[in-house]
Each structure stands twice: as C-alpha cells, then as structure tokens.
Design a protein around this motif. Structure first.
Motif, mmCIF file in Angstrom:
data_model
loop_
_atom_site.group_PDB
_atom_site.id
_atom_site.type_symbol
_atom_site.label_atom_id
_atom_site.label_comp_id
_atom_site.label_asym_id
_atom_site.label_seq_id
_atom_site.Cartn_x
_atom_site.Cartn_y
_atom_site.Cartn_z
ATOM 1 N N ALA A 20 -7.176 4.134 4.223
ATOM 2 C CA ALA A 20 -6.968 2.725 4.560
ATOM 3 C C ALA A 20 -6.341 2.589 5.936
ATOM 4 O O ALA A 20 -5.456 3.356 6.306
ATOM 5 N N LEU A 24 0.848 -1.185 0.000
ATOM 6 C CA LEU A 24 0.000 0.000 0.000
ATOM 7 C C LEU A 24 0.883 1.235 0.000
ATOM 8 O O LEU A 24 1.882 1.296 0.730
ATOM 9 N N GLU A 82 -3.367 0.334 -3.677
ATOM 10 C CA GLU A 82 -2.940 -1.029 -3.376
ATOM 11 C C GLU A 82 -2.290 -1.639 -4.611
ATOM 12 O O GLU A 82 -2.833 -1.564 -5.710
ATOM 13 N N LEU A 111 -7.743 2.911 -3.067
ATOM 14 C CA LEU A 111 -8.483 2.584 -1.854
ATOM 15 C C LEU A 111 -8.999 3.823 -1.137
ATOM 16 O O LEU A 111 -10.008 3.773 -0.461
#
Length: 107
Positions: free
Chosen positions: A84, A45, A65, A81
C-alpha cells in the motif's frame, strides 16, 4: 586569499549534512518494522515500513486496513491490502508497533 577561516565552529553546511545523515540513519533503522499509520479519513493501516520519499509518501508491505469504529474497544476485522502507498498529505500520525521496538533494543 581564496580560503576562509571558520572561527565560530563548523559551517552550517556541515551541520545540515550531519543532521540529514542522522535522519537517514534513523529512517534506515525503522525499515521492515511494523508501523501503524492513521489517515485523515479515519482509517488505520498497519504494515511493514518499506519506503518513504521527500513528499512524505509511505509504502507499507503486508498492509492491513482497519476502518474507524464507532465502538472504541473494537477495531473490527482487518482488510488485507498487501502493498500500500499512503500519500503524505493523508497521514495524521505514524507509530512504530511495540513488538518492533523490542526488536530494535539490540540494534
């Protein structure tokens, strides 16, 4: 008689406070820097470091990601994302992106 005289330098309490203060300062200097976090399942990530806690959980903003690739030269297309949360027990490594480090040189 209630006071104690320190003969061998600062107390361990003062040393602990000083080291925790330095650690906090270092973390605060990394806020809003791009981080790359590798996870136990092979995913990576990348996003802005926004927050952490005492359990080493990490919050990334604007996160993307990247899946583990069989081809070492190809990272593949990222999946966006947004915000996160990465549990601390899934973190394998954390790196500060090179462009963020250049920004810190003046800091």
């Amino acid at each position: 008689m209630a006071s104690m005289i320190e003969e061998n330098g600062p107390s361990t309490h003062q040393t602990e406070v000083s080291s925790s203060y330095q650690a906090r300062q270092k973390l605060e200097g990394l806020l809003n820097k791009n981080m790359r976090i590798r996870m136990t399942d092979g995913r990576t990530l990348v996003g802005l470091f926004l927050c952490t806690d005492r359990d080493c959980n990490v919050i990334l903003g604007s996160a993307q990601e990247f899946l583990k690739s069989t081809d070492t030269f190809s990272q593949g297309e990222p999946r966006v994302l947004g915000l996160a949360m990465i549990p601390g027990h899934h973190v394998v490594s954390i790196e500060v992106e090179a462009d963020s480090l250049e920004d810190m040189q003046g800091f």
